[in-house]
Structure formats: structure tokens, C-alpha cells
Scaffold this active site. Structure first.
Site, PDB file in Angstrom:
ATOM      1  N   LEU A  79       0.832  -1.196   0.000  1.00  0.00           N
ATOM      2  CA  LEU A  79       0.000   0.000   0.000  1.00  0.00           C
ATOM      3  C   LEU A  79       0.869   1.249   0.000  1.00  0.00           C
ATOM      4  O   LEU A  79       1.862   1.341   0.735  1.00  0.00           O
ATOM      5  CB  LEU A  79      -0.919   0.001   1.232  1.00  0.00           C
ATOM      6  N   CYS A  80       0.471   2.184  -0.820  1.00  0.00           N
ATOM      7  CA  CYS A  80       1.205   3.444  -0.939  1.00  0.00           C
ATOM      8  C   CYS A  80       0.660   4.445   0.073  1.00  0.00           C
ATOM      9  O   CYS A  80      -0.347   5.114  -0.174  1.00  0.00           O
ATOM     10  CB  CYS A  80       1.081   3.990  -2.360  1.00  0.00           C
TER      11      CYS A  80
END
Length: 226
Positions: free
Chosen positions: A90-91
Site C-alpha cells: 500500500l502506498c
């Protein structure tokens, strides 16, 4: 020597974070490191009230680099939630996608609190997906059965497993009660319909007898007149 100190530093820091987490738990989140590897942690988000995630349990993991706390971890969501892609990095500003914004003072508690905050928002990012609140609520229901099939989840979070089993038993009992109620209503409706049909049949028989009696009486009267 530097290479030897880094893993020791990460291990020492993560042990401290674990003790703090046990002493001061995060609302809606539990977390445990893998016994054989303290650099891999697993967490469970308990869907907060008044959100589309309410009632759901969302399992994910944090993978810490040996350079932690000087470098951020990778963050993954394993349970389908309708918010994040599963098994995908996840960014987030607290993840390894943004080492430039990482603060070494941040702890595991900080990371998980930030993850929960972002989860309940609607801001898009790499690794997030767009679904309706209705779909998220469906994922919340399905998350219970999904997690029971995850070996790591069951090993690390036995209390959550017990909670899920109780919820499933409650859900099955409610569904069974609803089915029984529907069946009773159908049976009652059929009984009432049968009673109505029987009453109509009896009325027709009575009318038939009355008509027959009247006809016989009329014939007899006619014969007497003749």
C-alpha cells in the site's frame, strides 16, 4: 559491524514497540509479530462503529526492513475489504513507498493508527480501490469466513477466531429463526387458504342441498296440483 548492529537495532526497537502496544492497546486494532521473525507483524482491524466496515475483521501484515526504525515498513491488507487491494504493498506516507516522509520516531502504534485513519477515509492511493458502502458492508460480512481459512490468522489471533466462531453461530441461529418464521407464515397461509376453501366447499354443498330440496318440493307440489 554496521550490518550487525542494524538487525539488532530493529529487533530491540520492535520489542520495545510490542511492549508499549500491549501496555497501551490501539482502539480497533490488535497486532502480533510472527514468533519466528520479529520483522514480520500481522494485525487485525476491527471495523469501527458507524462505518461500512463495522462488524468486519481485516487481517494484514507489516514487513519491517532490517534498518527499522530508520526505514519504513511495507504494509499489506490480506482480507478483502473493499478499500484496499489484497496482498499488495500500500502506498501510504507511513509505508516504504514514501521513505522521504518517514519519521524514525514513529512506532508500530503510529503506523497502525495511520493505516486505520486512511482506511476509514475515501482518499485514493496506489493499492486502494473504489467500491460503494454497500459493497464494503458485504465484505465486512464475508471477512469472518475468509479469516477462518487463514492459517496464520488462526495461529496468531485465537481470541479473534473465537469471536468469529461466536458471530457465525449467532448469524446461523438468526438465519435459521428467519427461515422457521417464513415457513410458519407459509404454513399458516396455506392453512388459512385451506380453511377458506373448505368453507366455500361446504357453503356450495349446503346451497346445492337447498336447491335440490326446493326442486323436489316444487315437483311434489306440481304433481299434487295435477
Amino acid at each position: 559491524m554496521m550490518a550487525n548492529r542494524k538487525p539488532n537495532s530493529a529487533t530491540s526497537r520492535l520489542k520495545q514497540d510490542y511492549l508499549r502496544l500491549k501496555k497501551d492497546p490501539i482502539p480497533y486494532i490488535t497486532a502480533e509479530p510472527v514468533p519466528s521473525n520479529i520483522l514480520e507483524w500481522h494485525y487485525v482491524v476491527h471495523g469501527p462503529e458507524n462505518t461500512p466496515y463495522e462488524g468486519g475483521l481485516y487481517h494484514g501484515k507489516l514487513v519491517f526492513p532490517r534498518e527499522f526504525p530508520f526505514k519504513p515498513p511495507s504494509i499489506y491488507m490480506i482480507t478483502p475489504s473493499g478499500r484496499f487491494k489484497t496482498n499488495t504493498r500500500l502506498c501510504l506516507s507511513i509505508s516504504d513507498f514514501h521513505p522521504d516522509t518517514w519519521n524514525p520516531a514513529w512506532s508500530v502504534s503510529t503506523i497502525l493508527t495511520g493505516l486505520l485513519s486512511f482506511m476509514t477515509e475515501k482518499s485514493p492511493t496506489l493499492g486502494s480501490i473504489e467500491t460503494s458502502d454497500f459493497e464494503k458492508r458485504q465484505f465486512a460480512i464475508q471477512s469472518l469466513d475468509f479469516n477462518l481459512n487463514d492459517k496464520v490468522f488462526c495461529e496468531l489471533f485465537p481470541e479473534s477466531v473465537t469471536q468469529i466462531q461466536n458471530e457465525i453461530l449467532k448469524r446461523n441461529a438468526m438465519e435459521a429463526a428467519e427461515r422457521n418464521n417464513c415457513q410458519e407464515q407459509i404454513t399458516q397461509g396455506n392453512t388459512e387458504q385451506s380453511s377458506f376453501q373448505a368453507a366455500i366447499t361446504n357453503l356450495c354443498v349446503i346451497i346445492g342441498f337447498a336447491a335440490f330440496a326446493y326442486t323436489v318440493k316444487y315437483v311434489i307440489r306440481s304433481l299434487g296440483t295435477d
